[in-house]
Design a protein around this motif. Sequence first.
Motif, PDB file in Angstrom:
ATOM      1  N   GLU A  92       0.860  -1.186   0.065  1.00  0.00           N
ATOM      2  CA  GLU A  92       0.082  -0.153  -0.163  1.00  0.00           C
ATOM      3  C   GLU A  92       0.950   1.225  -0.080  1.00  0.00           C
ATOM      4  O   GLU A  92       0.504   2.021  -0.738  1.00  0.00           O
ATOM      5  CB  GLU A  92      -0.913  -0.029   1.225  1.00  0.00           C
ATOM      6  N   LEU A  93       2.110   1.184   0.753  1.00  0.00           N
ATOM      7  CA  LEU A  93       2.897   2.334   0.721  1.00  0.00           C
ATOM      8  C   LEU A  93       3.489   2.617  -0.415  1.00  0.00           C
ATOM      9  O   LEU A  93       3.738   3.924  -0.710  1.00  0.00           O
ATOM     10  CB  LEU A  93       4.012   1.865   1.719  1.00  0.00           C
ATOM     11  N   SER A  94       3.701   1.575  -1.274  1.00  0.00           N
ATOM     12  CA  SER A  94       4.557   1.861  -2.567  1.00  0.00           C
ATOM     13  C   SER A  94       3.277   2.531  -3.666  1.00  0.00           C
ATOM     14  O   SER A  94       3.798   2.764  -4.856  1.00  0.00           O
ATOM     15  CB  SER A  94       5.047   0.672  -3.184  1.00  0.00           C
ATOM     16  N   LYS A  95       2.089   2.415  -3.387  1.00  0.00           N
ATOM     17  CA  LYS A  95       0.910   2.997  -4.213  1.00  0.00           C
ATOM     18  C   LYS A  95       0.876   4.622  -4.064  1.00  0.00           C
ATOM     19  O   LYS A  95       1.212   4.948  -3.088  1.00  0.00           O
ATOM     20  CB  LYS A  95      -0.391   2.403  -4.091  1.00  0.00           C
ATOM     21  N   ARG A  96       0.503   5.044  -5.176  1.00  0.00           N
ATOM     22  CA  ARG A  96       0.489   6.629  -5.165  1.00  0.00           C
ATOM     23  C   ARG A  96      -0.873   6.930  -4.081  1.00  0.00           C
ATOM     24  O   ARG A  96      -2.051   6.382  -4.556  1.00  0.00           O
ATOM     25  CB  ARG A  96       0.227   7.476  -6.562  1.00  0.00           C
ATOM     26  N   ALA A  97      -0.441   7.839  -3.124  1.00  0.00           N
ATOM     27  CA  ALA A  97      -1.605   8.052  -2.161  1.00  0.00           C
ATOM     28  C   ALA A  97      -2.884   8.944  -2.849  1.00  0.00           C
ATOM     29  O   ALA A  97      -2.390  10.029  -3.596  1.00  0.00           O
ATOM     30  CB  ALA A  97      -1.165   8.678  -0.965  1.00  0.00           C
ATOM     31  N   THR A  98      -4.034   8.615  -2.879  1.00  0.00           N
ATOM     32  CA  THR A  98      -5.132   9.430  -3.069  1.00  0.00           C
ATOM     33  C   THR A  98      -5.763  10.440  -2.263  1.00  0.00           C
ATOM     34  O   THR A  98      -6.259  11.215  -2.653  1.00  0.00           O
ATOM     35  CB  THR A  98      -6.291   8.398  -3.685  1.00  0.00           C
ATOM     36  N   GLY A  99      -5.302  10.258  -1.046  1.00  0.00           N
ATOM     37  CA  GLY A  99      -5.840  11.001   0.037  1.00  0.00           C
ATOM     38  C   GLY A  99      -7.175  10.935   0.503  1.00  0.00           C
ATOM     39  O   GLY A  99      -7.771  11.508   1.279  1.00  0.00           O
ATOM     40  N   LYS A 100      -7.818   9.703  -0.021  1.00  0.00           N
ATOM     41  CA  LYS A 100      -9.336   9.447   0.129  1.00  0.00           C
ATOM     42  C   LYS A 100      -9.370   7.990   0.537  1.00  0.00           C
ATOM     43  O   LYS A 100     -10.576   7.486   0.337  1.00  0.00           O
ATOM     44  CB  LYS A 100     -10.229   9.926  -0.691  1.00  0.00           C
ATOM     45  N   THR A 101      -8.429   7.312   1.179  1.00  0.00           N
ATOM     46  CA  THR A 101      -8.592   5.849   1.344  1.00  0.00           C
ATOM     47  C   THR A 101      -8.918   5.768   2.647  1.00  0.00           C
ATOM     48  O   THR A 101      -8.291   6.308   3.567  1.00  0.00           O
ATOM     49  CB  THR A 101      -7.141   5.172   0.984  1.00  0.00           C
ATOM     50  N   LEU A 102      -9.614   4.556   3.212  1.00  0.00           N
ATOM     51  CA  LEU A 102      -9.891   4.243   4.350  1.00  0.00           C
ATOM     52  C   LEU A 102      -9.224   2.795   4.683  1.00  0.00           C
ATOM     53  O   LEU A 102      -9.698   1.986   4.096  1.00  0.00           O
ATOM     54  CB  LEU A 102     -11.398   4.240   4.739  1.00  0.00           C
ATOM     55  N   TYR A 103      -8.280   3.025   5.537  1.00  0.00           N
ATOM     56  CA  TYR A 103      -7.642   1.549   5.712  1.00  0.00           C
ATOM     57  C   TYR A 103      -8.045   0.853   7.346  1.00  0.00           C
ATOM     58  O   TYR A 103      -8.298   1.722   8.214  1.00  0.00           O
ATOM     59  CB  TYR A 103      -6.242   1.805   6.217  1.00  0.00           C
ATOM     60  N   ILE A 104      -8.406  -0.348   7.277  1.00  0.00           N
ATOM     61  CA  ILE A 104      -8.919  -0.897   8.250  1.00  0.00           C
ATOM     62  C   ILE A 104      -8.052  -1.943   8.838  1.00  0.00           C
ATOM     63  O   ILE A 104      -7.629  -3.124   7.973  1.00  0.00           O
ATOM     64  CB  ILE A 104     -10.443  -1.465   8.196  1.00  0.00           C
ATOM     65  N   LEU A 105      -7.621  -1.987   9.993  1.00  0.00           N
ATOM     66  CA  LEU A 105      -6.656  -2.984  10.572  1.00  0.00           C
ATOM     67  C   LEU A 105      -7.183  -3.506  11.881  1.00  0.00           C
ATOM     68  O   LEU A 105      -7.390  -2.917  12.754  1.00  0.00           O
ATOM     69  CB  LEU A 105      -4.983  -2.332  10.904  1.00  0.00           C
ATOM     70  N   ASP A 106      -7.053  -4.917  11.847  1.00  0.00           N
ATOM     71  CA  ASP A 106      -7.383  -5.532  13.039  1.00  0.00           C
ATOM     72  C   ASP A 106      -6.192  -6.030  13.916  1.00  0.00           C
ATOM     73  O   ASP A 106      -5.292  -7.115  13.359  1.00  0.00           O
ATOM     74  CB  ASP A 106      -8.140  -6.842  12.580  1.00  0.00           C
ATOM     75  N   GLU A 107      -5.851  -5.596  14.920  1.00  0.00           N
ATOM     76  CA  GLU A 107      -4.853  -5.784  15.694  1.00  0.00           C
ATOM     77  C   GLU A 107      -3.370  -6.031  15.121  1.00  0.00           C
ATOM     78  O   GLU A 107      -2.949  -7.075  15.086  1.00  0.00           O
ATOM     79  CB  GLU A 107      -5.073  -7.247  16.581  1.00  0.00           C
ATOM     80  N   PRO A 108      -3.015  -4.982  14.533  1.00  0.00           N
ATOM     81  CA  PRO A 108      -1.880  -4.877  13.576  1.00  0.00           C
ATOM     82  C   PRO A 108      -0.506  -5.029  14.515  1.00  0.00           C
ATOM     83  O   PRO A 108       0.578  -5.546  14.049  1.00  0.00           O
ATOM     84  CB  PRO A 108      -1.665  -3.466  13.145  1.00  0.00           C
ATOM     85  N   THR A 109      -0.480  -4.896  15.960  1.00  0.00           N
ATOM     86  CA  THR A 109       0.463  -4.895  16.840  1.00  0.00           C
ATOM     87  C   THR A 109       0.824  -6.608  16.813  1.00  0.00           C
ATOM     88  O   THR A 109       1.997  -6.872  17.682  1.00  0.00           O
ATOM     89  CB  THR A 109       0.491  -4.032  17.818  1.00  0.00           C
ATOM     90  N   THR A 110       0.053  -7.442  16.649  1.00  0.00           N
ATOM     91  CA  THR A 110      -0.034  -8.880  17.111  1.00  0.00           C
ATOM     92  C   THR A 110       1.508  -9.313  16.634  1.00  0.00           C
ATOM     93  O   THR A 110       1.956  -9.272  15.604  1.00  0.00           O
ATOM     94  CB  THR A 110      -1.064  -9.748  16.283  1.00  0.00           C
ATOM     95  N   GLY A 111       2.143  -9.744  17.691  1.00  0.00           N
ATOM     96  CA  GLY A 111       3.511 -10.618  17.169  1.00  0.00           C
ATOM     97  C   GLY A 111       4.566  -9.455  17.036  1.00  0.00           C
ATOM     98  O   GLY A 111       5.679  -9.849  16.684  1.00  0.00           O
ATOM     99  N   LEU A 112       4.273  -8.133  17.574  1.00  0.00           N
ATOM    100  CA  LEU A 112       5.497  -7.251  17.138  1.00  0.00           C
ATOM    101  C   LEU A 112       6.064  -6.758  18.579  1.00  0.00           C
ATOM    102  O   LEU A 112       5.135  -6.650  19.588  1.00  0.00           O
ATOM    103  CB  LEU A 112       4.879  -5.758  16.509  1.00  0.00           C
ATOM    104  N   HIS A 113       7.247  -6.650  18.742  1.00  0.00           N
ATOM    105  CA  HIS A 113       8.134  -6.050  19.780  1.00  0.00           C
ATOM    106  C   HIS A 113       7.777  -4.503  19.875  1.00  0.00           C
ATOM    107  O   HIS A 113       7.642  -3.912  18.651  1.00  0.00           O
ATOM    108  CB  HIS A 113       9.616  -6.543  19.405  1.00  0.00           C
ATOM    109  N   PRO A 114       7.845  -4.001  20.957  1.00  0.00           N
ATOM    110  CA  PRO A 114       7.736  -2.445  20.918  1.00  0.00           C
ATOM    111  C   PRO A 114       8.479  -1.736  19.831  1.00  0.00           C
ATOM    112  O   PRO A 114       8.050  -0.599  19.399  1.00  0.00           O
ATOM    113  CB  PRO A 114       8.152  -2.215  22.455  1.00  0.00           C
ATOM    114  N   HIS A 115       9.681  -2.137  19.773  1.00  0.00           N
ATOM    115  CA  HIS A 115      10.528  -1.423  18.553  1.00  0.00           C
ATOM    116  C   HIS A 115       9.977  -1.419  17.149  1.00  0.00           C
ATOM    117  O   HIS A 115       9.981  -0.554  16.449  1.00  0.00           O
ATOM    118  CB  HIS A 115      11.811  -2.202  18.502  1.00  0.00           C
ATOM    119  N   ASP A 116       9.155  -2.707  16.810  1.00  0.00           N
ATOM    120  CA  ASP A 116       8.466  -2.782  15.634  1.00  0.00           C
ATOM    121  C   ASP A 116       7.234  -2.019  15.629  1.00  0.00           C
ATOM    122  O   ASP A 116       6.841  -1.181  14.753  1.00  0.00           O
ATOM    123  CB  ASP A 116       8.241  -4.249  15.461  1.00  0.00           C
ATOM    124  N   VAL A 117       6.487  -1.802  16.856  1.00  0.00           N
ATOM    125  CA  VAL A 117       5.213  -1.285  16.885  1.00  0.00           C
ATOM    126  C   VAL A 117       5.393   0.319  16.657  1.00  0.00           C
ATOM    127  O   VAL A 117       4.765   0.910  16.076  1.00  0.00           O
ATOM    128  CB  VAL A 117       4.963  -1.391  18.481  1.00  0.00           C
TER     129      VAL A 117
END
Length: 528
Positions: free
Chosen positions: A428-453
């Motif tokens: 998604e980051l590599s796509k050109r931003a349209t500025g009108k996108t809604l991103y939905i994430l369900d618990e994206p920090t699962t399995g992540l160390h604080p440094h990765d969070v």
Amino acid sequence: KEALSIKIDKCDINFVSQLSIEKALKWFQKLDHKLSNYQKEIASNILKEIIDRLSFLNNVGLNYLQLSRSSATLSGGESQRIRLASQIGSGLTGVLYVLDEPSIGLHQRDNKKLIKTLKKLRDLGNSVIVVEHDEETILESDYVIDIGVGAGINGGNVVATGKPSVIKKNKKSITGQYLSKDLNIKVEKQNSRNSNNFIELKGAKGNNLKDIKIKFPLNKFISVTGVSGGGKSSLIIETLYKGLSKIKNNSNEKSLSFESLSGAEYIDKIIQIDQSPIGRTPRSNPATYTGCFTFIREWYSNLPEAKSRGYKPGRFSFNVKGGRCENCQGDGVIRIEMHFLADVFVKCDLCKGERFNRETLEIKFKNKNISDVLNMTVEEGLSFFKAIPSISSKLETLKKVGLEYIKIGQSATTLSGGEAQRIKLAKELSKRATGKTLYILDEPTTGLHPHDVKKLLEILHKFVEKKNTVIVIEHNLDVIKSSDWVIDLGPEGGEKGGFVLFEGEVQKLLTKLNNDTAQCLSEYIRGI
């Protein structure tokens, strides 16, 4: 009919199995007074076992689940806690228990109950090993083994061992620095996040939602919080996402019931980034998923040697005949089907796992063939292709999401859920931003160390700075504290949940006295 004719205290087995764990526990506890002395003698051992198990499920925050709920509808964290219940009920001693992130999907309030349970297992005379990123669990443990320093090829070393107090003092340990608060997560937010537009959902009453009306302000980072089973996924994934998908993507997925959904005209696309695998076969990998491999193949087909041989980009694909090894059909491994056991993958003995035939591997750039490139880490690929923007820009996005250690051609089946989710974020980051996108994430920090969070939050806030909207369902206190807007659901799980307890800015949430999320967040911020 015959089974239902057997009743205890005027209730048949169907009635009891439809009860929630909390109600069932009360029902069984009251039974003692309803039975005759003769019945009590027969039932005493059975009742003890039932009450022990139900008490445990109740104590680890699963009081809202119905006894008859199908196991396919449970989240990973819920299933894991149910398996724990069966172990505690067995009362065994001298057992080594190994748990992988038991705190997944748990509100901080219930985390304390889980830790108490794990200590109970220890006190029975067992050993408990927990793979965990949760700060509270680490601080409550008797002994910590910290592995790192980095991930992938930069990891695999024991950085520190000892009591939490010893780890805190170890300057080499990134975990220790987060525990001692020498490092903590601060996200620089820009003040330009004002938008008068919002998406409004009215009359959401699917699952346990109580006919709620709610507004989602656009161009903000929104955290949806609340106890496990409080209705977060029902509201965001099953109602909002599927409702908007129908309008925006003509999706035929059926959403949970609601009266009206307005404001869809303010967004032009809606994207759900979950932790499902990026592919289910060894052929799917980060290079193919992010589109980077297309440019690598084109580059190799344009090399003088490849042109003189008449090779086209397809020659360097392991999905079509021509340049791939036909013995393993470009997989690099051969699948051996086993009866009664999981299939086994064995390295192809013809190409030795290189996926391509000899002629294809003769084409080299800077003395590396296409197979060598797939075996490079993202970090190595970046320096190798630094002069080729079309390739390096895609690899750069993988580095930004903290995946510089994975191999470019690493099989999708070996990636963790958190890694798969970050590869999707990189795409998604590599796509050109349209500025009108809604991103939905369900618990994206699962399995992540604080440094990765910390890295993850920086990326999500970048999305918002480009005038997009990000909604995350989350229990992680660092994520909640750095959001622009919080929607808290609860107050309990299951039937007692599904109410909106709070919607507004973090500072206002902290003033709420009887709110579990507010209390946990206040304690955490005071600790920093």
